[in-house]
Scaffold this motif. Structure first.
Motif, PDB file in Angstrom:
ATOM      1  N   THR A  42      53.236  42.942  33.729  1.00  0.00           N
ATOM      2  CA  THR A  42      52.067  42.317  34.302  1.00  0.00           C
ATOM      3  C   THR A  42      50.933  41.659  33.103  1.00  0.00           C
ATOM      4  O   THR A  42      51.078  42.254  32.145  1.00  0.00           O
ATOM      5  CB  THR A  42      51.331  43.356  35.011  1.00  0.00           C
ATOM      6  OG1 THR A  42      51.041  44.261  34.106  1.00  0.00           O
ATOM      7  CG2 THR A  42      52.159  43.927  36.048  1.00  0.00           C
ATOM      8  N   ALA A  47      45.126  43.017  31.617  1.00  0.00           N
ATOM      9  CA  ALA A  47      44.359  43.335  32.702  1.00  0.00           C
ATOM     10  C   ALA A  47      42.945  42.947  32.236  1.00  0.00           C
ATOM     11  O   ALA A  47      42.019  42.749  32.870  1.00  0.00           O
ATOM     12  CB  ALA A  47      44.343  44.716  33.142  1.00  0.00           C
ATOM     13  N   TRP A  59      39.905  41.040  33.862  1.00  0.00           N
ATOM     14  CA  TRP A  59      38.497  41.385  34.034  1.00  0.00           C
ATOM     15  C   TRP A  59      37.527  40.735  33.436  1.00  0.00           C
ATOM     16  O   TRP A  59      36.647  40.462  34.484  1.00  0.00           O
ATOM     17  CB  TRP A  59      38.831  43.156  33.540  1.00  0.00           C
ATOM     18  CG  TRP A  59      37.250  43.475  33.340  1.00  0.00           C
ATOM     19  CD1 TRP A  59      36.588  43.868  32.530  1.00  0.00           C
ATOM     20  CD2 TRP A  59      36.292  43.861  34.573  1.00  0.00           C
ATOM     21  NE1 TRP A  59      35.359  44.556  32.909  1.00  0.00           N
ATOM     22  CE2 TRP A  59      35.313  44.412  34.069  1.00  0.00           C
ATOM     23  CE3 TRP A  59      36.589  43.836  35.961  1.00  0.00           C
ATOM     24  CZ2 TRP A  59      34.037  44.556  35.040  1.00  0.00           C
ATOM     25  CZ3 TRP A  59      35.608  43.875  37.009  1.00  0.00           C
ATOM     26  CH2 TRP A  59      34.301  44.558  36.487  1.00  0.00           C
ATOM     27  N   VAL A  78      37.183  37.979  36.263  1.00  0.00           N
ATOM     28  CA  VAL A  78      36.497  38.434  37.439  1.00  0.00           C
ATOM     29  C   VAL A  78      35.159  38.998  37.320  1.00  0.00           C
ATOM     30  O   VAL A  78      34.409  38.745  38.188  1.00  0.00           O
ATOM     31  CB  VAL A  78      37.469  39.858  38.057  1.00  0.00           C
ATOM     32  CG1 VAL A  78      36.857  40.458  39.205  1.00  0.00           C
ATOM     33  CG2 VAL A  78      38.902  39.019  38.437  1.00  0.00           C
ATOM     34  N   LYS A 123      32.415  36.861  38.347  1.00  0.00           N
ATOM     35  CA  LYS A 123      32.532  36.532  39.735  1.00  0.00           C
ATOM     36  C   LYS A 123      31.995  37.383  40.474  1.00  0.00           C
ATOM     37  O   LYS A 123      31.621  37.150  41.866  1.00  0.00           O
ATOM     38  CB  LYS A 123      34.028  36.097  40.263  1.00  0.00           C
ATOM     39  CG  LYS A 123      34.700  34.808  39.771  1.00  0.00           C
ATOM     40  CD  LYS A 123      36.180  34.925  40.228  1.00  0.00           C
ATOM     41  CE  LYS A 123      37.067  33.766  39.659  1.00  0.00           C
ATOM     42  NZ  LYS A 123      38.475  34.026  40.056  1.00  0.00           N
ATOM     43  N   ASP A 153      47.240  48.212  30.386  1.00  0.00           N
ATOM     44  CA  ASP A 153      47.089  48.998  31.572  1.00  0.00           C
ATOM     45  C   ASP A 153      46.379  50.630  31.042  1.00  0.00           C
ATOM     46  O   ASP A 153      46.800  51.342  30.196  1.00  0.00           O
ATOM     47  CB  ASP A 153      48.396  49.574  32.027  1.00  0.00           C
ATOM     48  CG  ASP A 153      48.823  48.670  33.417  1.00  0.00           C
ATOM     49  OD1 ASP A 153      47.734  48.231  33.984  1.00  0.00           O
ATOM     50  OD2 ASP A 153      49.691  48.926  33.880  1.00  0.00           O
ATOM     51  N   PHE A 175      39.382  48.614  37.568  1.00  0.00           N
ATOM     52  CA  PHE A 175      40.023  47.289  37.616  1.00  0.00           C
ATOM     53  C   PHE A 175      41.042  47.304  36.460  1.00  0.00           C
ATOM     54  O   PHE A 175      42.153  47.052  36.920  1.00  0.00           O
ATOM     55  CB  PHE A 175      39.158  45.982  36.943  1.00  0.00           C
ATOM     56  CG  PHE A 175      39.872  44.773  37.101  1.00  0.00           C
ATOM     57  CD1 PHE A 175      39.577  44.058  38.052  1.00  0.00           C
ATOM     58  CD2 PHE A 175      40.559  44.454  36.110  1.00  0.00           C
ATOM     59  CE1 PHE A 175      40.405  42.537  38.037  1.00  0.00           C
ATOM     60  CE2 PHE A 175      41.234  43.185  35.890  1.00  0.00           C
ATOM     61  CZ  PHE A 175      40.918  42.453  36.929  1.00  0.00           C
ATOM     62  N   LEU A 176      40.911  47.901  35.245  1.00  0.00           N
ATOM     63  CA  LEU A 176      41.944  47.853  34.313  1.00  0.00           C
ATOM     64  C   LEU A 176      42.707  49.043  34.599  1.00  0.00           C
ATOM     65  O   LEU A 176      43.973  48.767  34.410  1.00  0.00           O
ATOM     66  CB  LEU A 176      41.224  48.520  32.953  1.00  0.00           C
ATOM     67  CG  LEU A 176      40.282  47.345  32.270  1.00  0.00           C
ATOM     68  CD1 LEU A 176      39.548  48.153  31.011  1.00  0.00           C
ATOM     69  CD2 LEU A 176      40.892  46.161  32.077  1.00  0.00           C
ATOM     70  N   HIS A 188      44.749  47.109  38.160  1.00  0.00           N
ATOM     71  CA  HIS A 188      44.902  45.782  38.336  1.00  0.00           C
ATOM     72  C   HIS A 188      46.534  45.634  38.193  1.00  0.00           C
ATOM     73  O   HIS A 188      46.919  44.619  39.101  1.00  0.00           O
ATOM     74  CB  HIS A 188      44.514  44.705  37.370  1.00  0.00           C
ATOM     75  CG  HIS A 188      44.639  43.580  37.001  1.00  0.00           C
ATOM     76  ND1 HIS A 188      45.918  42.720  36.391  1.00  0.00           N
ATOM     77  CD2 HIS A 188      44.315  42.464  37.702  1.00  0.00           C
ATOM     78  CE1 HIS A 188      45.961  41.664  36.584  1.00  0.00           C
ATOM     79  NE2 HIS A 188      44.928  41.331  37.399  1.00  0.00           N
ATOM     80  N   GLY A 189      47.127  46.397  37.612  1.00  0.00           N
ATOM     81  CA  GLY A 189      48.952  46.238  37.349  1.00  0.00           C
ATOM     82  C   GLY A 189      49.554  46.142  38.770  1.00  0.00           C
ATOM     83  O   GLY A 189      50.171  45.468  39.350  1.00  0.00           O
ATOM     84  N   PHE A 217      48.356  43.438  41.146  1.00  0.00           N
ATOM     85  CA  PHE A 217      49.247  42.229  40.564  1.00  0.00           C
ATOM     86  C   PHE A 217      50.652  42.271  41.006  1.00  0.00           C
ATOM     87  O   PHE A 217      51.064  41.313  41.562  1.00  0.00           O
ATOM     88  CB  PHE A 217      49.269  41.824  39.347  1.00  0.00           C
ATOM     89  CG  PHE A 217      49.687  40.870  38.547  1.00  0.00           C
ATOM     90  CD1 PHE A 217      49.229  39.690  38.691  1.00  0.00           C
ATOM     91  CD2 PHE A 217      51.221  40.945  38.200  1.00  0.00           C
ATOM     92  CE1 PHE A 217      49.914  38.515  38.069  1.00  0.00           C
ATOM     93  CE2 PHE A 217      51.643  39.663  37.943  1.00  0.00           C
ATOM     94  CZ  PHE A 217      51.219  38.558  37.660  1.00  0.00           C
ATOM     95  N   ARG A 218      51.255  43.460  40.797  1.00  0.00           N
ATOM     96  CA  ARG A 218      52.949  43.473  41.310  1.00  0.00           C
ATOM     97  C   ARG A 218      52.835  43.360  42.860  1.00  0.00           C
ATOM     98  O   ARG A 218      54.046  43.025  43.139  1.00  0.00           O
ATOM     99  CB  ARG A 218      53.132  44.965  40.768  1.00  0.00           C
ATOM    100  CG  ARG A 218      53.483  44.829  39.403  1.00  0.00           C
ATOM    101  CD  ARG A 218      54.487  46.547  39.014  1.00  0.00           C
ATOM    102  NE  ARG A 218      53.412  47.740  39.263  1.00  0.00           N
ATOM    103  CZ  ARG A 218      52.700  48.313  38.307  1.00  0.00           C
ATOM    104  NH1 ARG A 218      52.733  47.820  37.245  1.00  0.00           N
ATOM    105  NH2 ARG A 218      52.077  49.299  38.737  1.00  0.00           N
ATOM    106  N   SER A 277      42.569  38.803  41.717  1.00  0.00           N
ATOM    107  CA  SER A 277      41.254  38.857  41.261  1.00  0.00           C
ATOM    108  C   SER A 277      40.289  38.894  42.544  1.00  0.00           C
ATOM    109  O   SER A 277      39.389  39.378  42.730  1.00  0.00           O
ATOM    110  CB  SER A 277      40.977  37.396  40.458  1.00  0.00           C
ATOM    111  OG  SER A 277      41.607  37.269  39.231  1.00  0.00           O
ATOM    112  N   PHE A 299      39.937  42.258  43.827  1.00  0.00           N
ATOM    113  CA  PHE A 299      38.862  43.187  43.165  1.00  0.00           C
ATOM    114  C   PHE A 299      37.462  42.547  43.381  1.00  0.00           C
ATOM    115  O   PHE A 299      36.319  43.414  43.778  1.00  0.00           O
ATOM    116  CB  PHE A 299      39.108  43.004  41.765  1.00  0.00           C
ATOM    117  CG  PHE A 299      40.233  44.130  41.513  1.00  0.00           C
ATOM    118  CD1 PHE A 299      39.849  45.471  41.121  1.00  0.00           C
ATOM    119  CD2 PHE A 299      41.552  43.791  41.179  1.00  0.00           C
ATOM    120  CE1 PHE A 299      40.945  46.279  41.106  1.00  0.00           C
ATOM    121  CE2 PHE A 299      42.486  44.646  40.945  1.00  0.00           C
ATOM    122  CZ  PHE A 299      42.099  45.964  40.808  1.00  0.00           C
TER     123      PHE A 299
END
Lengths: 227, 173
Positions: free
Chosen positions: A49, A52, A56, A59, A62, B2, B31-32, B35-36, B39-40, B55, B58
């Motif tokens: 992935t 992050a 972040w 994001v 936003k 991650d 978020f950190l 997020h993975g 996203f997956r 995005s 979140f």
């Protein structure tokens, strides 16, 4: 699916059962195919992935401010209150313009608020109290009062009331006419009272009610007493 | 990057509580951590465009956080629910703007094609089975956690998972 196959697959997943053992126990099941689907999902999930941290930062800018959200909520409440106030004012103004009884009632209410003794319940002579009672009955009498006081005509319509008002103005002798039921004294002193009551469809209270209304003065009491 | 937060730890609950009050740094840690997973999920169901979907998920989560209620399910399961809505919105948008006939399959790489095949197969599953697979494989929850998120027993989750995989096998074979 054979009974126990799902449980056995669960045991395989947790490492408690080997693939060969699974295939041996359930020869009629597509063990290879199910485990292949499992593996494929695992591969799809294991793909890397993006960073992050960078995501972040993108994001974060936003994100709407929470304070602004609260203000929006407060603004909504204020808008609602303003709309309600405007609606009340418009309705009141419309009633004032169109319904003569409302006009009289508002004038009376304004007089009460301004501290006009002539309109203060219980502060006047018996004759005056009758007058006040008649005024009060504008607010206090129910439709039942009107029906009781005026059984032939029942509740007066707005047009009828207006006609009555004209009639009252022309006839200072206090012949309240069809809208009456209020005693003549009340009409003499304030011929508009009965008219105003009629314009609401309330009719005027009886003399007794009028007197009680003047004494009590609480909205609705006339209706309760008139039964 | 991650950052691992053991699910439903006190630390995560504290972070959620702080984020609810408007603490962006706390929300950043959440978020950190998650997020993975989001996203997956987005990549598996959409193929491309997963970044934007994650995005948006979140951003919506931040807006909705004041209404969040801790039901005992992992916080990421709540995020998953938001992400599914964002994915559905994106699929609708694409169906309006990108006719399938316009996709040049020769330019679609093999990995991407596999993803699309898998995404279509997942989409063909009953909702409950799809949710179990997504929560287990993409979000990374255990059977117990999936059960807490969906209101099922771990045994029921296990059964749903294998039925789903059998159905998936038939669709992608």
């Amino acid at each position: 699916m054979e009974p126990g196959f799902e449980d056995a697959l669960g045991l395989w997943e947790t490492g408690e059962l080997s693939r060969d053992e699974l295939a041996r126990r359930f020869p009629d099941e597509d063990v290879v195919g199910v485990l292949d689907a499992f593996a494929r999902m695992g591969v799809a999930a294991a793909e890397p992935t993006p960073d992050a941290g960078a995501a972040w930062e993108a994001v974060r800018v936003k994100l709407p401010a929470r304070l602004a959200d609260r203000r929006r909520g407060r603004g909504k409440a204020i808008r609602l209150l303003a709309a309600a106030t405007i609606a009340v004012l418009v309705l009141g103004a419309s009633a004032y313009a169109v319904v003569p009884g409302a006009r009289k009632a508002m004038n009376d209410a304004a007089g009460l608020i301004a501290g006009d003794d002539d309109h203060s319940p219980g502060s006047t002579s018996p004759t005056e109290s009758t007058e006040d009672g008649a005024d009060g009955s504008t607010f206090e009498s129910s439709d039942d009062d009107a029906a009781a006081a005026n059984p032939d005509e029942g509740v007066a319509t707005e047009d009828e009331a207006q006609a009555d008002a004209d009639e009252h103005e022309a006839d200072d002798d206090g012949n309240a006419g069809s809208n009456s039921g209020t005693n003549d004294d009340a009409i003499e002193v304030d011929s508009g009272s009965g008219t105003d009551g009629g314009s609401f469809g309330d009719g005027s209270g009886s003399e007794e009610e009028a007197g009680e209304s003047a004494d009590g003065g609480s909205p609705g009491s006339g209706a309760e007493e008139s039964g | 990057m991650d950052v691992h937060i053991s699910k439903e730890t006190m630390e995560e609950r504290e972070l959620v509580g702080m984020a609810r009050k408007g603490d962006q740094d706390a929300f950043g840690k959440l978020f950190l951590a998650h997020h993975g997973a989001i996203f997956r999920l987005a990549r598996a169901t959409l193929g491309d465009g997963a970044d934007d979907v994650a995005s948006e998920t979140f951003v919506r989560a931040w807006t909705a956080l004041p209404k969040y209620q801790d039901t005992g399910a992992p916080f990421v399961a709540w995020l998953y629910g938001i992400a599914r809505h964002v994915v559905v919105d994106e699929l609708r948008r694409r169906s309006r703007t990108e006719p399938h006939a316009a996709v040049d399959m020769e330019r679609v790489d093999h990995t991407h094609e596999d993803r699309l095949t898998l995404a279509a197969a997942l989409d063909g599953l009953p909702d409950e089975q799809r949710q179990v697979l997504e929560l287990k494989f993409f979000v990374g929850l255990t059977n117990d956690e999936v059960g807490a998120a969906l209101g099922k027993t771990p045994g029921a989750v296990n059964a749903q998972q294998w039925r789903a995989l059998q159905a998936l096998r038939k669709m992608i074979a």
